[in-house]
Every structure is written in structure tokens, then in C-alpha cells.
Design a protein around this motif. Sequence first.
Motif, PDB file in Angstrom:
ATOM      1  N   ASP A  31       0.962  -1.045  -0.058  1.00 51.76           N
ATOM      2  CA  ASP A  31      -0.005   0.102  -0.032  1.00 51.76           C
ATOM      3  C   ASP A  31       0.976   1.162  -0.033  1.00 51.76           C
ATOM      4  N   TYR A  32       0.987   1.943  -0.933  1.00 52.20           N
ATOM      5  CA  TYR A  32       1.879   3.123  -1.355  1.00 52.20           C
ATOM      6  C   TYR A  32       1.500   4.451  -0.959  1.00 52.20           C
ATOM      7  N   LYS A  33       0.225   4.540  -0.353  1.00 50.14           N
ATOM      8  CA  LYS A  33      -0.291   5.767  -0.125  1.00 50.14           C
ATOM      9  C   LYS A  33       0.625   6.749   0.621  1.00 50.14           C
ATOM     10  N   GLY A  34       0.651   8.255   0.339  1.00 49.38           N
ATOM     11  CA  GLY A  34       1.295   8.880   1.439  1.00 49.38           C
ATOM     12  C   GLY A  34       2.830   9.226   1.159  1.00 49.38           C
ATOM     13  N   ILE A  35       3.343   8.655  -0.007  1.00 44.82           N
ATOM     14  CA  ILE A  35       4.957   8.730  -0.241  1.00 44.82           C
ATOM     15  C   ILE A  35       4.908   9.686  -1.265  1.00 44.82           C
ATOM     16  N   THR A  36       5.952  10.714  -1.182  1.00 43.47           N
ATOM     17  CA  THR A  36       6.252  11.716  -2.246  1.00 43.47           C
ATOM     18  C   THR A  36       6.781  11.013  -3.652  1.00 43.47           C
ATOM     19  N   VAL A  37       6.580  12.107  -4.698  1.00 40.16           N
ATOM     20  CA  VAL A  37       7.112  11.651  -5.908  1.00 40.16           C
ATOM     21  C   VAL A  37       8.625  11.417  -5.580  1.00 40.16           C
ATOM     22  N   SER A  38       9.293  12.395  -5.092  1.00 43.74           N
ATOM     23  CA  SER A  38      10.789  11.849  -5.029  1.00 43.74           C
ATOM     24  C   SER A  38      11.111  10.530  -4.222  1.00 43.74           C
TER      25      SER A  38
END
Length: 168
Positions: A31-38
Motif C-alpha cells: 500500500d503505497y499511499k502517502g509517499i512523495t514523488v521523490s
Amino acid sequence: MPNALVLEKKQQQVAELAEKLSAAVTGVLVDYKGITVSDDTKLRKELREAGIDYFVVKNTILSRAIEGTALDEMKSVLEGTTAIALSNEDYTAAARILSKYAESHENFKVKSGFLDGEVVDVATIDSLAKLPSKEVLLATVCSAFQAPIAAFARAVQAIVDKDGSDAE
């Protein structure tokens, strides 16, 4: 009702994903929600360098791809955002990289995974993550095999040296 072109495209996506899943020796769902693009870019780069195929997947497409297979029980975790990391060779790399990443990002979570076509729980993925890489394991095995041979060679050399000094 979806038109025939859209339906055909989705069926093709399901077939391609099913083929990738069957070719992989291991896979990890996150579940990858909440991570920044960088952060996501860095993670993708690290996974790519390790030979891991990582991509976001729609839950419905993944659900259809695993339907009727041994991976069918992963359907229970298919909610929210889902990305999958697949490896065709390395059993530990995806688990190691994603588990390490999850430790430092509170919203990023490992959901489930599979190993040789069998669904495994998060605890098993964590155990895989703690194993050393394939290269480290091979080096350890090689050094274990090399140690007795090296000791034998030193013993033979000592005997030769001793016999040589007795002859003088």
C-alpha cells in the motif's frame, strides 16, 4: 456498459499481469499511499537496479489475474492503493527493499506476497527481508568450502617445509 474496445484492453491487461505473476518467483504487494514523488522515484530506481519489476496495479485487474490460481487468497488485501514488486530470479530483493522502505515511511505498508506461487503472510516477507542477498550467501558458502582446503594446503606446506629443513 463498457464498450468492446475498453473491455478488450482490460482483458489484455489481466492476461499480461497473469503471465508476469506466473513467471515470477516472488512478489510483494504494498500500500503505497502517502509517499512523495521523490521518495517514489528513489524507491523505483533501487528496485529497478535490483532487477525488480515494480508497478501500480488496479485492484480489480489484479483480482481477475489471480482468480482461480493459488494466489487467489491475496484478494482479501486488495483495497486502497496497491503496487506490486515482482522478481523472476531473486527471492529476497523485493522483500528486503520494500520492508526497509516501509520501516522509514509510516503510511507505506507491505500487504501480502507470494513465494514460488504460494501466498505468504507479512511475517514471512519480513523474514525474507532479513536474509542476506544472494551474493552474500554465495560468498559465505564459498568461504566455508575454501576454509578446509586452505587449512589442508597449509598443513601440506608445513610438512614440505619441515622435510626441507631436515634434509639440510
